[in-house]
Design an enzyme around this catalytic site. Structure first.
Site, mmCIF file in Angstrom:
data_model
loop_
_atom_site.group_PDB
_atom_site.id
_atom_site.type_symbol
_atom_site.label_atom_id
_atom_site.label_comp_id
_atom_site.label_asym_id
_atom_site.label_seq_id
_atom_site.Cartn_x
_atom_site.Cartn_y
_atom_site.Cartn_z
ATOM 1 N N ASP A 3 39.883 42.201 44.279
ATOM 2 C CA ASP A 3 38.701 41.374 44.041
ATOM 3 C C ASP A 3 38.732 40.012 44.712
ATOM 4 O O ASP A 3 37.720 39.321 44.747
ATOM 5 C CB ASP A 3 38.514 41.155 42.534
ATOM 6 C CG ASP A 3 38.210 42.443 41.795
ATOM 7 O OD1 ASP A 3 37.636 43.357 42.426
ATOM 8 O OD2 ASP A 3 38.536 42.538 40.599
ATOM 9 N N ASP A 11 37.222 35.585 43.513
ATOM 10 C CA ASP A 11 37.137 35.968 42.103
ATOM 11 C C ASP A 11 37.807 34.893 41.252
ATOM 12 O O ASP A 11 37.306 33.791 41.142
ATOM 13 C CB ASP A 11 37.758 37.350 41.904
ATOM 14 C CG ASP A 11 37.406 37.946 40.550
ATOM 15 O OD1 ASP A 11 36.399 37.525 39.958
ATOM 16 O OD2 ASP A 11 38.133 38.830 40.073
ATOM 17 N N ARG A 17 36.695 29.305 32.017
ATOM 18 C CA ARG A 17 37.916 30.124 31.970
ATOM 19 C C ARG A 17 39.168 29.293 32.272
ATOM 20 O O ARG A 17 39.894 29.557 33.225
ATOM 21 C CB ARG A 17 37.828 31.315 32.922
ATOM 22 C CG ARG A 17 36.713 32.272 32.596
ATOM 23 C CD ARG A 17 36.780 33.531 33.434
ATOM 24 N NE ARG A 17 35.757 34.491 33.042
ATOM 25 C CZ ARG A 17 35.652 35.727 33.522
ATOM 26 N NH1 ARG A 17 36.534 36.153 34.411
ATOM 27 N NH2 ARG A 17 34.692 36.532 33.117
ATOM 28 N N ASP A 71 44.959 35.613 37.398
ATOM 29 C CA ASP A 71 44.716 36.709 36.458
ATOM 30 C C ASP A 71 46.055 37.201 35.921
ATOM 31 O O ASP A 71 46.954 37.536 36.700
ATOM 32 C CB ASP A 71 44.007 37.880 37.145
ATOM 33 C CG ASP A 71 42.500 37.719 37.192
ATOM 34 O OD1 ASP A 71 42.021 36.579 37.058
ATOM 35 O OD2 ASP A 71 41.801 38.735 37.387
#
Length: 375
Positions: A170, A194, A250, A198
């Site tokens: 991504d 993205d 986030r 992560d």
């Protein structure tokens, strides 16, 4: 004359020390002018859930001399060659390099990628860094930006795993899947397709510290999906980071797991600062939150998947010693768990949130010159 020179040196050193005297990670190593001769000392300095990460400590040094990248048959001297070896390696750089990868770089276990002493840029429109089912990785001193999506194709995962076909990715800057004992420290991350970080698929034992996250909307995702309950084992420490300018949301966004967010400094966000779904435990301690001017965006927190207020009432989201500016506020819920969550090797002192701007003033990539402390 000699006394004046000594005084000048002491003033200089005191000025450096004052920048990190209360940051337990930096105070562990940054005062050493001979850092280049004692690089592996860094591995003793992590705190939080990723404090056991040793990276390539005890292994050989490997020097990156070329920005070239062959995903299948990497040449010695390239970053991919070093990152995919089976043995423990402490990877350093011979000079400033701008590295545009042709496929995601899979990092094998027991590796440190240490950018100190060079200006290292990774991304530049290509895919970026990937860890899958590995342990003991340290990433330090890297500029990671402009990370883009990748196509499906063949990639050397490691010497042991060989070349395997991988799916398109991504465009995350750093992806961690099913990893343990990983430490991400003093990197500058921005502008990717993205997310910037992560951490998913039952990863645990991760510390993300002293990084600068900026010019990016969706910064950090912790937890794979709302139906992937194996992330209940996830433990992540997010400490001493600078979020912003221009970081949207986030920071982090969590699913399941236990997340300690400590002594970070938050510039105004565009959506929210800390969010989550699927009942994560989020302990916010000693952070400084500065809300945007938009009166509808003052709340630090965002809960996702709450059909009614009672649905999320038992989620443990607690704020302790946080500092709130420009109308920012944190909506707490659940019982007060306290912050006695670490064993002795993981624990560290957390300052009041009013100190967070000072503790994070050197977040991101440091300037490291031979025979001088990194600044």
């Amino acid at each position: 004359m000699a006394s004046c020179t000594l005084l000048a040196v002491l003033v200089f050193l005191c000025a450096i020390v004052s920048c990190f005297s209360d940051n337990p990670i930096d105070s562990c190593w940054r005062g050493d002018a001979n850092w280049d001769q004692n690089r592996m000392k860094l591995a003793d300095c992590a705190v939080g859930f990723g404090s056991s990460a040793m990276g390539g400590k005890g292994g050989a040094f490997y020097t990156v001399t070329s920005s070239d990248d062959d995903p299948v048959n990497p040449a010695p001297g390239t970053l991919r060659y070093g990152a995919t070896r089976e043995r423990s390696l402490w990877i350093i750089f011979s000079k400033n390099l701008n590295i545009k990868l042709n496929m995601p770089l899979y990092i094998a276990g027991n590796k440190t990628i240490d950018g100190r002493g060079a200006e290292v840029h990774i991304g530049n429109g290509g895919p970026c860094l990937f860890m899958r089912t590995v342990s003991h990785v340290i990433l330090h001193g890297l500029n990671i930006h402009g990370c883009n999506t990748s196509v499906s194709g063949n990639v050397l995962i490691s010497e042991a795993s060989g070349v395997v076909p991988v799916h398109a990715q991504d465009g995350d800057a750093i992806t961690m899947r099913n990893v343990t004992d990983v430490w991400i420290d003093h990197n500058s991350l921005s502008d990717s397709s993205d997310g910037l970080v992560d951490v998913t698929l039952a990863s645990t034992g991760v510390t993300i510290s002293n990084n600068h996250f900026f010019n990016h909307h969706k910064v950090m995702l912790l937890g794979h999906s709302d139906i992937y309950s194996d992330d209940k084992s996830m433990k992540v420490t997010v400490a001493f980071n600078q979020f912003g300018p221009n970081a949207g949301q986030r920071m982090p966004r969590a699913r399941y797991g236990l997340i300690h967010v400590a002594n970070n400094n938050y510039d105004p966000w565009s959506i929210y600062a800390i969010g989550g779904s699927s009942n994560p435990t989020i302990l916010s301690e000693g952070n400084s939150f500065t809300a945007p001017n938009d009166s509808d965006k003052k709340e630090v927190t965002r809960r996702v998947g709450c059909e009614s207020p009672s649905t999320c009432a038992n989620w443990v989201w607690r704020s302790t010693q946080d500092s709130f500016n420009n109308g920012a506020y944190f909506v707490s819920s659940g019982k007060n768990e306290g912050t006695n969550i670490y064993n002795n090797n993981e624990a560290f002192k957390v300052e009041n949130g009013s100190a967070a701007p000072q503790l994070t003033k050197n977040a991101g990539v440091l300037t490291c010159i031979l025979s001088k402390p990194c600044s």
